[in-house]
Scaffold this active site. Structure first.
Site, PDB file in Angstrom:
ATOM      1  N   ARG A 212       8.161   6.444 -12.049  1.00 18.35           N
ATOM      2  CA  ARG A 212       8.510   6.454 -10.624  1.00 18.35           C
ATOM      3  C   ARG A 212       9.863   7.143 -10.436  1.00 18.35           C
ATOM      4  NH1 ARG A 212       5.634   1.162 -10.448  1.00 18.35           N
ATOM      5  NH2 ARG A 212       7.444   0.096 -11.304  1.00 18.35           N
ATOM      6  N   PHE A 228      -4.054   5.442  -5.754  1.00 16.97           N
ATOM      7  CA  PHE A 228      -3.979   4.160  -6.475  1.00 16.97           C
ATOM      8  C   PHE A 228      -2.548   3.614  -6.309  1.00 16.97           C
ATOM      9  CE2 PHE A 228      -6.921   7.015  -8.666  1.00 16.97           C
ATOM     10  CZ  PHE A 228      -8.081   6.270  -8.678  1.00 16.97           C
ATOM     11  N   ASP A 250      -5.029   3.538  -1.369  1.00 12.89           N
ATOM     12  CA  ASP A 250      -5.482   2.466  -2.254  1.00 12.89           C
ATOM     13  C   ASP A 250      -6.714   1.822  -1.621  1.00 12.89           C
ATOM     14  OD1 ASP A 250      -3.908   0.815  -4.738  1.00 12.89           O
ATOM     15  OD2 ASP A 250      -5.529  -0.279  -3.735  1.00 12.89           O
ATOM     16  N   ASP A 297      -2.868   7.250 -10.634  1.00 12.34           N
ATOM     17  CA  ASP A 297      -2.557   6.113 -11.508  1.00 12.34           C
ATOM     18  C   ASP A 297      -3.654   5.060 -11.393  1.00 12.34           C
ATOM     19  OD1 ASP A 297      -1.282   4.379 -13.218  1.00 12.34           O
ATOM     20  OD2 ASP A 297       0.056   3.567 -11.675  1.00 12.34           O
ATOM     21  N   CYS A 337      -4.251   3.970 -18.325  1.00 16.36           N
ATOM     22  CA  CYS A 337      -3.719   2.762 -18.954  1.00 16.36           C
ATOM     23  C   CYS A 337      -4.814   2.052 -19.755  1.00 16.36           C
ATOM     24  CB  CYS A 337      -3.082   1.833 -17.922  1.00 16.36           C
ATOM     25  SG  CYS A 337      -4.210   1.292 -16.648  1.00 16.36           S
TER      26      CYS A 337
END
Ligand code: SAH
Length: 393
Positions: A212, A228, A250, A297, A337
């Site tokens: 970030r 996201f 989102d 993300d 992730c």
């Protein structure tokens, strides 16, 4: 007497190499009786001591090793573990900074505490257990937390994540636990509201902190699309960095609601930002703007090996959709992730996406998880967050 697990001949090598998991296939037999979550010793086939940890009677992992010393898990044990974890964050320059008060205090195997996560939000601690042994140790763990942080500790919450814990034990109630459900945190000057009771995971994605910050450094005068976006982590960093416009996407309406509160909290001009409750792939089909920077993300596409192939195809489609709409010179910050998708596979999926779209793409930087999500050299599985900062021509 502490019960003992005896390993098969030749199966002690991985424990000697400090890998923290004993798989069921490595076990020759047991000495004494043991229950799910008990503290046990691990011995070689010849009866030599190797390690201690938490026993699990189900699943492929039979023991989660917590120490290679012969010791008992009393409050002093947990205190020393937590102090060591805290010291790592101090040495890494994360704890004790005036502009940062939210960090992961304990990251499971990375802190030799397999099964335990503890996040610190302005000295409110959120504890998550991923093993029966850790759940049963909660009274001692919370006592140790109070000893380490003393007066600075504001509250402790136990976050039980549905379906995550591999056992059925009811979570005990602790004095004071659960009374506080949220806090305001500061991350390099951005303020965020965190609610660990209603939020995802422990309430905030601390693992993207440095990425970030990187976006903030790139965003001046740029139009940014943050997909996201959750509660606006990257969106606020982009606005702080001087972005001319930020669109946040989102699929979770409650996450977007908290994002709106976060924007207000930081006093950003509402005209600079627009939020969309939408599926990212849908949004990318018909975006209302052209963006200089796009963030991808997504949540973990694969939680198990069986889902890996589909996950890789998912990353390919998602990245292709983003590259498709990026103007020449545009930047893509893309992440995975999924622990079972390693960096090589992820980069392969992104390369396939670039070929699908016919774009020339350059890696400007490889992105990783921060130092409060440390990785044991002996447990490379702990490295799960992989990212790329890409420029498309
Ligand atoms: N980048 C965020 C964290 C992202 S977590 C931060 O810095 O805080 C992943 C987010 O993806 C969650 O908020 C989840 O609600 C959202 N999500 C899951 N599936 C989605 C989809 N198909 N389209 C859009 N958002 C989705």
């Amino acid at each position: 007497m502490t019960a003992r697990i005896v390993l098969k001949a030749g199966k002690d090598e991985s424990v000697k190499r400090l890998h923290p998991w004993v798989f069921s296939g490595a076990v020759k037999g047991v000495q004494g009786s043991m229950e799910h979550g008990d503290w046990v010793e691990v011995l070689t086939s010849r009866g030599e001591f190797l390690a201690c940890g938490h026993y699990q009677h189900s699943g492929s992992i039979t023991v989660r090793i917590l120490t290679w010393e012969k010791e008992e898990p009393d409050v002093g044990f947990w205190r020393r573990k937590i102090e060591a974890a805290l010291n790592r964050r101090i040495v890494a320059g994360i704890a004790n900074r005036p502009d940062l008060n939210a960090w992961r205090l304990v990251f499971a195997e990375g802190d030799q505490l397999s099964g335990l996560i503890i996040d610190c939000y302005d000295h409110h601690f959120v504890v998550q257990c991923h093993s029966a042994g850790m759940e049963r140790s909660l009274p001692l763990i919370t006592e140790a937390l109070r000893e380490v942080f003393g007066e600075a500790l504001k509250s402790i919450a136990i976050k039980a994540e549905a379906g995550k814990s591999d056992n059925q034990l009811p979570l005990a109630e602790f004095p004071g636990a659960g009374e506080t459900t949220g806090a305001m945190i500061t991350e390099y000057g951005c303020k965020y509201l965190v609610n660990w009771k209603t939020g995802q995971k422990t309430g905030f994605f601390l693992d993207q902190r440095e990425n970030r910050r990187l976006l903030g450094n790139l965003a001046k005068g740029k139009k940014v699309l943050n997909t996201f976006c959750y509660t606006g982590g990257f969106s606020l960093a982009a606005l702080q960095g001087g972005a001319s416009l930020v669109h946040s996407v989102d699929s979770s309406a409650p996450a977007i609601e908290l994002l709106r509160e976060n924007l207000e909290l930081n006093g950003y001009d509402p005209a600079l930002h627009q939020a969309f409750v939408s599926d990212t792939q849908q949004f990318l089909k018909n975006p209302p703007e052209t963006y200089d920077i796009i963030i991808l993300d997504p949540p973990a596409y694969a939680k198990h090996l069986s889902a890996r192939h589909n996950a890789i195809q998912g990353y390919r489609r998602l990245n292709a959709a983003a590259l498709q709409i990026l103007p020449p010179g545009g930047l893509l910050m893309t992440f995975s992730c999924s622990q079972v998708v390693d960096r090589r596979m992820f980069e392969g999926a992104v390369m396939a996406a670039a070929l699908d779209t016919g774009r020339r793409v350059t890696i400007l930087q490889r992105l990783v998880q921060p130092a409060d999500h440390p990785v044991s050299l002996f447990h490379p599985e702990g490295e799960y967050l992989k990212g790329l900062l890409l420029m498309a021509e």
